[in-house]
Enzyme design. Sequence first.
Site, PDB file in Angstrom:
ATOM      1  N   CYS A 244       3.493   1.794   2.599  1.00  0.00           N
ATOM      2  CA  CYS A 244       4.702   0.954   2.482  1.00  0.00           C
ATOM      3  C   CYS A 244       5.488   2.015   1.521  1.00  0.00           C
ATOM      4  CB  CYS A 244       4.461  -0.373   1.579  1.00  0.00           C
ATOM      5  SG  CYS A 244       3.284  -1.391   2.353  1.00  0.00           S
TER       6      CYS A 244
ATOM      7  N   ASP B 134      10.446  28.014 -32.035  1.00  0.00           N
ATOM      8  CA  ASP B 134      11.471  28.130 -33.012  1.00  0.00           C
ATOM      9  C   ASP B 134      10.861  28.143 -34.223  1.00  0.00           C
ATOM     10  OD1 ASP B 134      14.049  28.678 -34.178  1.00  0.00           O
ATOM     11  OD2 ASP B 134      14.290  26.556 -34.426  1.00  0.00           O
TER      12      ASP B 134
ATOM     13  N   CYS C 224       0.969  -1.204   0.095  1.00  0.00           N
ATOM     14  CA  CYS C 224       0.053  -0.009  -0.002  1.00  0.00           C
ATOM     15  C   CYS C 224       0.891   1.337  -0.048  1.00  0.00           C
ATOM     16  CB  CYS C 224      -0.904  -0.070   1.136  1.00  0.00           C
ATOM     17  SG  CYS C 224      -0.193  -0.094   2.818  1.00  0.00           S
TER      18      CYS C 224
ATOM     19  N   ASP D  38      14.525  22.685 -31.964  1.00  0.00           N
ATOM     20  CA  ASP D  38      15.371  21.449 -32.202  1.00  0.00           C
ATOM     21  C   ASP D  38      16.968  21.650 -32.390  1.00  0.00           C
ATOM     22  OD1 ASP D  38      15.259  23.134 -34.550  1.00  0.00           O
ATOM     23  OD2 ASP D  38      14.980  21.380 -35.966  1.00  0.00           O
TER      24      ASP D  38
ATOM     25  N   ASP E 225      18.594  26.502 -29.201  1.00  0.00           N
ATOM     26  CA  ASP E 225      17.281  26.426 -28.530  1.00  0.00           C
ATOM     27  C   ASP E 225      17.412  25.960 -27.097  1.00  0.00           C
ATOM     28  OD1 ASP E 225      16.138  27.321 -31.010  1.00  0.00           O
ATOM     29  OD2 ASP E 225      15.765  25.472 -31.751  1.00  0.00           O
TER      30      ASP E 225
END
Length: 730
Positions: A18, A413, A15, A619, A623
């Site tokens: 735990c 971008d 549970c 990308d 960036d």
Amino acid sequence: MSNYQQTVRIGGMSCASCVARVEKALAAVPGVGRATVNIATETARVESEAPLEFNQLLQAVEKAGYEATPAPVPAKRPAIPEGIAVLVAAALSLPLLAPMVLGWLGTHFMLDARLQWLLATPVQFVFGARFYRAGWKAAKNLAGNMDLLVALGTSAAYGLSVYLALSSPGAAHHLYFEASAVVITLVLLGKWLEARAKSQTTSAIRALQQLRPATARVRRPGESDRDVAMQEVMPGDLVVVRPGERVAVDGEVADGSSHVDESLITGESLPVARHPGSRVTGGSINGEGLLIVRTTAVGTETTLSRIIRLVEDAQAVKAPVQRLVDRVAEVFVPVVLVLAALTFFGWWFAGGDAEQALINAVAVLVIACPCALGLATPAAIMAGTGVAARHGILIKDAEVLELARQVDTVVFDKTGTLTQGRPVLAALVPHGVAEERLLALAAAIQHNSEHTLARAVLDAAAARTVAGTAPAGFGTASSVSALPGRGMSAVVEGVELLLGSSRLMQERGIDIAPLAQRAQDLEASGHTISWLADASAQALTGLLAFADQPKPTARAAIARLHARGIKPVMLTGDNQGSANAIASALGIQSVQANLLPDGKTAAIAGLKSGGRNVAMVGDGINDAPALAAAHVGIAMSTGTDVAMHAAGITLMRGDPQLVADAIDISARTFSKIRQNLFWAFIYNLAGIPLAAFGLLNPVFAGAAMALSSVSVISNALLLRRWAPANDAKE
């Protein structure tokens, strides 16, 4: 930030309390910076500044009452398979339950007490032994967990039944063996169903792992092609991929052409063409042609291995809401024990009936098991990140899930993100010659050039040749020379030609006035201009206009963001004219151009200070600072590794529509987390008072508790039906 990570498999958790206890035990080990436990995968991720001995972690976990093994070691199988244990326990429990069911139908009878004892005892002490073991470990550490609640509750019902049977042999007492046996059976059933459902939440990782071929067919100098184990393949090796085979390594096509199915890795539904110079990804499936692939990455450095690590990490890291749940669960079990005691003494003092008081206290202990509470968040995160990965969206961690759903501004971008990232020949404007002649002369000059604008000219010439609209064969250029910063010159068919900038034309005395207005209009709309002139005759031949075209899905991607009430913004290092042209074509109102990397970062900081929740999509290396500065960084995997490392979400194909899809799956996953937490709390909050006031007997309490765990995981698994919007329409 911790430099080392170690994954440990944890056994014996039942549970949410735990989870909190194991995390506290691991965090107390000297050198541990952070410990995160996932009950759904039954693993703990331990972060530290220096490598740790596994025995240190083992001792800490065992002292807390649980088991620990190195993560690559599979979980121990129980001596009796769980499914068999449930069936046998049910077979023993059903006869005990029969008198209760038949009593509702008007038929009253009671099994002999000795027979009830014979049926209930194996269930209590053989199939219920796991609860005693785990409960005893918890009690030794002065802690509580679900197993302790079940062990105490069922032992009380079983012990009361034995006492009543022995105190008045032969008397027709109502015994409670059915309560103890059926509760244990229902809890075991819930655990078994839970384990089956949890295995489905990890199906994404298993599917990715199965994409790894065991061997590769390697071609080495002086040797015939032979199959070798993957660990023997080295970067630079040539790997032969036959039609229909799975590509074994990341690499570059050295020879051959084919179409490759990358759908299980990138989510791209259609096979993509691959030819010499193209990159291929290990795990994808080769189509109709034979490919010779030069290996660029093997082992843990392959794209597939990185994807698996990202998915595993996303499922291991807790969402902030789960940390709050864990803190609640840590005190939940002790509170329940107090409530059960108050229920017992309250009923006993109020009515003097110790038997009824004990049964109501047992019901409180059973209904209060916080299993569903511990599973509510990790089950949803595993299902959500898993289905996202199958569709080419890699989510780094659970915190990103919470942040992405709040995004109200997406910053893009331009080059390579919203546009193709490579210029195309957008317009030809001849002067004194035919358009086909202008293109043929420009292609002849640039025939052997690798410049991006030269490739655009050659591609346009080749396309017209294929289409049969000329120019089929252009002349051969000689005396080709580059003019740095200006363009180039060459002799074609005995005529010296110049191809380049306005500056080159001015320096050579070429009059560009006849096309100056047209050139100005094209530049204002974002085009790059090159002039072609006859140097011998000092005459203008025409101009060529180049543009970076928007991606086919970019406009739809922006429209989807608008539909969600999200503001798109473009930040680019390109010139203002080009930026305005692309933004206008796509429907973006807010544009900033001529920005250096620190300018993009400053722009994002400005949006954040204005109260906007910002996602950055890019990308390139330039960036990376902006990706890190935004609340959520989204990187295109078609770009650089630096950008991917700086981002919280990676899109495995360069489709900007995946941005809206990533926000959508994040919102849906968090919605499932909230639904699951609601249902988990409702079971406990509604069930505990009912049990305390005697309105819920232990059998129904056990059924409700088991049902709560199963319903939470089943609700999370509904996420597996999610698909990106563009896929759903197909």
